[in-house]
Design a protein around this motif. Sequence first.
Motif, PDB file in Angstrom:
ATOM      1  N   GLU A 132      46.515  17.721 -24.191  1.00 13.76           N
ATOM      2  CA  GLU A 132      45.886  18.118 -22.878  1.00 13.76           C
ATOM      3  C   GLU A 132      45.175  16.751 -22.048  1.00 13.76           C
ATOM      4  N   VAL A 133      45.016  15.654 -22.832  1.00 11.86           N
ATOM      5  CA  VAL A 133      44.619  14.471 -22.238  1.00 11.86           C
ATOM      6  C   VAL A 133      45.522  14.016 -21.118  1.00 11.86           C
ATOM      7  N   LEU A 134      46.828  14.378 -21.053  1.00 12.39           N
ATOM      8  CA  LEU A 134      47.684  14.018 -20.172  1.00 12.39           C
ATOM      9  C   LEU A 134      47.590  14.781 -19.078  1.00 12.39           C
ATOM     10  N   ASP A 135      46.903  15.805 -18.876  1.00 13.77           N
ATOM     11  CA  ASP A 135      46.888  16.414 -17.488  1.00 13.77           C
ATOM     12  C   ASP A 135      45.694  15.752 -16.857  1.00 13.77           C
ATOM     13  N   ALA A 136      45.943  15.610 -15.907  1.00 17.35           N
ATOM     14  CA  ALA A 136      44.915  15.000 -14.693  1.00 17.35           C
ATOM     15  C   ALA A 136      43.861  15.663 -14.246  1.00 17.35           C
ATOM     16  N   LYS A 137      44.138  17.117 -14.756  1.00 17.48           N
ATOM     17  CA  LYS A 137      42.687  18.014 -14.522  1.00 17.48           C
ATOM     18  C   LYS A 137      41.596  17.667 -15.512  1.00 17.48           C
ATOM     19  N   ASN A 138      42.129  16.912 -16.728  1.00 20.65           N
ATOM     20  CA  ASN A 138      41.170  16.931 -17.980  1.00 20.65           C
ATOM     21  C   ASN A 138      40.491  15.660 -17.873  1.00 20.65           C
ATOM     22  N   TRP A 139      40.593  14.901 -16.509  1.00 20.58           N
ATOM     23  CA  TRP A 139      39.875  13.837 -16.390  1.00 20.58           C
ATOM     24  C   TRP A 139      39.196  13.759 -15.251  1.00 20.58           C
ATOM     25  N   GLU A 140      37.734  13.148 -15.330  1.00 20.88           N
ATOM     26  CA  GLU A 140      37.075  12.975 -14.037  1.00 20.88           C
ATOM     27  C   GLU A 140      36.426  11.762 -13.584  1.00 20.88           C
ATOM     28  N   PHE A 141      36.239  11.635 -12.411  1.00 21.71           N
ATOM     29  CA  PHE A 141      35.642  10.480 -11.799  1.00 21.71           C
ATOM     30  C   PHE A 141      34.216   9.872 -12.499  1.00 21.71           C
ATOM     31  N   ASP A 142      34.186   8.867 -12.993  1.00 24.62           N
ATOM     32  CA  ASP A 142      32.727   8.562 -13.419  1.00 24.62           C
ATOM     33  C   ASP A 142      32.614   7.161 -13.251  1.00 24.62           C
ATOM     34  N   ILE A 143      31.363   6.471 -12.659  1.00 19.80           N
ATOM     35  CA  ILE A 143      31.011   5.197 -12.716  1.00 19.80           C
ATOM     36  C   ILE A 143      29.626   4.784 -13.423  1.00 19.80           C
ATOM     37  N   SER A 144      29.285   5.936 -14.230  1.00 22.13           N
ATOM     38  CA  SER A 144      28.269   5.702 -14.897  1.00 22.13           C
ATOM     39  C   SER A 144      28.292   4.828 -16.112  1.00 22.13           C
ATOM     40  N   SER A 145      29.451   4.512 -16.626  1.00 22.06           N
ATOM     41  CA  SER A 145      29.509   3.742 -17.743  1.00 22.06           C
ATOM     42  C   SER A 145      29.989   2.325 -17.477  1.00 22.06           C
ATOM     43  N   PRO A 146      29.380   1.284 -18.333  1.00 20.89           N
ATOM     44  CA  PRO A 146      30.050  -0.146 -17.752  1.00 20.89           C
ATOM     45  C   PRO A 146      31.063  -0.487 -18.488  1.00 20.89           C
ATOM     46  N   GLU A 147      31.902   0.535 -19.086  1.00 20.93           N
ATOM     47  CA  GLU A 147      33.223   0.153 -19.845  1.00 20.93           C
ATOM     48  C   GLU A 147      34.413   0.034 -18.828  1.00 20.93           C
ATOM     49  N   PHE A 148      35.112  -1.126 -19.408  1.00 19.42           N
ATOM     50  CA  PHE A 148      36.603  -1.575 -18.426  1.00 19.42           C
ATOM     51  C   PHE A 148      37.227  -1.421 -19.857  1.00 19.42           C
ATOM     52  N   PRO A 149      38.154  -0.323 -20.124  1.00 24.61           N
ATOM     53  CA  PRO A 149      38.976  -0.009 -20.976  1.00 24.61           C
ATOM     54  C   PRO A 149      40.080  -1.136 -21.202  1.00 24.61           C
ATOM     55  N   GLY A 150      40.143  -1.479 -22.412  1.00 17.05           N
ATOM     56  CA  GLY A 150      40.980  -2.861 -22.575  1.00 17.05           C
ATOM     57  C   GLY A 150      40.549  -4.182 -22.271  1.00 17.05           C
ATOM     58  N   ILE A 151      39.381  -4.213 -21.768  1.00 14.14           N
ATOM     59  CA  ILE A 151      38.675  -5.599 -21.410  1.00 14.14           C
ATOM     60  C   ILE A 151      37.733  -5.976 -22.771  1.00 14.14           C
ATOM     61  N   ILE A 152      38.056  -7.245 -23.451  1.00 16.17           N
ATOM     62  CA  ILE A 152      37.644  -7.539 -24.614  1.00 16.17           C
ATOM     63  C   ILE A 152      36.738  -8.900 -24.477  1.00 16.17           C
ATOM     64  N   PRO A 153      35.365  -8.963 -24.913  1.00 16.03           N
ATOM     65  CA  PRO A 153      34.850 -10.065 -25.041  1.00 16.03           C
ATOM     66  C   PRO A 153      35.541 -11.175 -25.862  1.00 16.03           C
ATOM     67  N   ARG A 154      35.516 -12.332 -25.418  1.00 13.15           N
ATOM     68  CA  ARG A 154      36.209 -13.438 -26.406  1.00 13.15           C
ATOM     69  C   ARG A 154      35.715 -14.909 -25.802  1.00 13.15           C
ATOM     70  N   ASP A 155      35.193 -15.863 -26.641  1.00 12.93           N
ATOM     71  CA  ASP A 155      35.230 -17.022 -26.457  1.00 12.93           C
ATOM     72  C   ASP A 155      34.340 -17.298 -25.160  1.00 12.93           C
ATOM     73  N   GLY A 156      33.271 -16.549 -25.051  1.00 13.13           N
ATOM     74  CA  GLY A 156      32.472 -16.847 -23.649  1.00 13.13           C
ATOM     75  C   GLY A 156      33.181 -16.279 -22.424  1.00 13.13           C
ATOM     76  N   GLY A 157      33.976 -15.613 -22.479  1.00 16.00           N
ATOM     77  CA  GLY A 157      34.830 -14.978 -21.595  1.00 16.00           C
ATOM     78  C   GLY A 157      35.688 -13.744 -21.955  1.00 16.00           C
ATOM     79  N   PHE A 158      36.566 -13.412 -21.379  1.00 16.98           N
ATOM     80  CA  PHE A 158      37.007 -11.888 -21.632  1.00 16.98           C
ATOM     81  C   PHE A 158      38.715 -12.163 -21.856  1.00 16.98           C
ATOM     82  N   THR A 159      39.189 -11.195 -22.649  1.00 15.30           N
ATOM     83  CA  THR A 159      40.816 -11.184 -22.755  1.00 15.30           C
ATOM     84  C   THR A 159      41.095  -9.799 -22.388  1.00 15.30           C
ATOM     85  N   GLY A 160      42.379  -9.391 -22.088  1.00 17.77           N
ATOM     86  CA  GLY A 160      43.011  -8.323 -21.671  1.00 17.77           C
ATOM     87  C   GLY A 160      43.519  -8.397 -20.273  1.00 17.77           C
TER      88      GLY A 160
END
Length: 425
Positions: A283-311
Amino acid sequence: MSAEHFLNIKREIASSYPDFEARATKAWAEIIEELGKLTAMVPTKGPEYIPQVKFSELSSLSPEKVEEIRQIGTVVIKDLVDDAEAQAWKDSLKEFISVNPNIDGIPDGDMQFFQLYWTRPQVQARSHPNLLAASTWLNNLYRVASDEPIEGVDLSTPLTYADRFRIRRPGVQWSAHPPHIDGGAIERWEDKVFRTQCFGDILSGEWRKHDPYALEGRLNARSSLYKRPNQASVFRTFQGWLAMSETAPRQGTLQVFPNVHLSNAYLILRPFFRPLVPVDSEEVLDAKNWEFDISSPEFPGIIPRDGGFTGPRPTPELHPHMRLEKTMISVPKVMPGDAVFWHCDVVHAVEIEHTGKEDSAVMYIPAMPTTPINTAYVEKQKETFLQEISPPDFPKGSQAFIGGGKPTDLLSPVGLHAMGLPIAV
């Protein structure tokens, strides 16, 4: 970097575009629908989906073939260098490694990826006239909006970006390079030029207008805000490697997600949505099962590393619509002297397994045009070459080894210019 900082990036983006939530939500559903079509088709094609062309044919390719290369974002250029010359470079590198026991690389105890930049074969390969001609052709796949010349920019004058090489032995599991994009991590959203001039059409909801090959936005986009070692600070139109051995699927070769436009659109909007169902459910593949949300600081796939970020490092859990387990396809079989190039935004990886019988050996050599930022970098890079130290974007260290490359090893006048060195008259 605080969570509040990342929240502020999202808020600033959301406030910069009219009706951001509505437009982004509509675009998100459209992108997911298109990804569904692509991800159903790609696994049926396999490696042969990746365009292959001969170096001698570059100037005569049909417009349809050129657009295919642009859309997929990856191309194999065959017969770029003579087979024997490429194999000789591999033999020379193996000899270099044997006489310099103090070099750095990974993995520990079984080194196969080498932190070396200025060996004689690398200096020669980067300055080979065919390699630089291919770079010029790739640079010119980018489109310029203005008819007026852009000061300091020349797509037909390539520059050199020094990188490393690998000689991967068969039978060794290699998990160091899962699906990822180089050339900017959080910078894709944080740097205002990067996000507005490269990805503004996506963020405005007009994702179909996004052009990964629009040149102007790339020129001043800052891809290394945090100066993290191993984070490129230059604009490489295409990343690439030159094969020094035969390498085929399941032999430790490159894998790519073969649509740069769709992956850009999806990855740029992904931080603004969250799933309402378990990520391991169909069901996660259905766009209806996602909602707009800017309350989280997450940027999925961006990872802290060596004083900066990778991804970004997309994963099946964080980016389910990409169906990475099926769509990361291996490039076709290559021979010594063939090269593979992939657009700077292409999601790419290295196969975990190498089931072949011989080494899988490549030198990393991207395509890089003349731009003000690139020219300034090459000037600094030239000094590191002459001083026998690591290039500016990489961890500092000595490169003063027995048999290192010298300016006299460069193979062509265009190669000397690409390194910022004077051309002898």
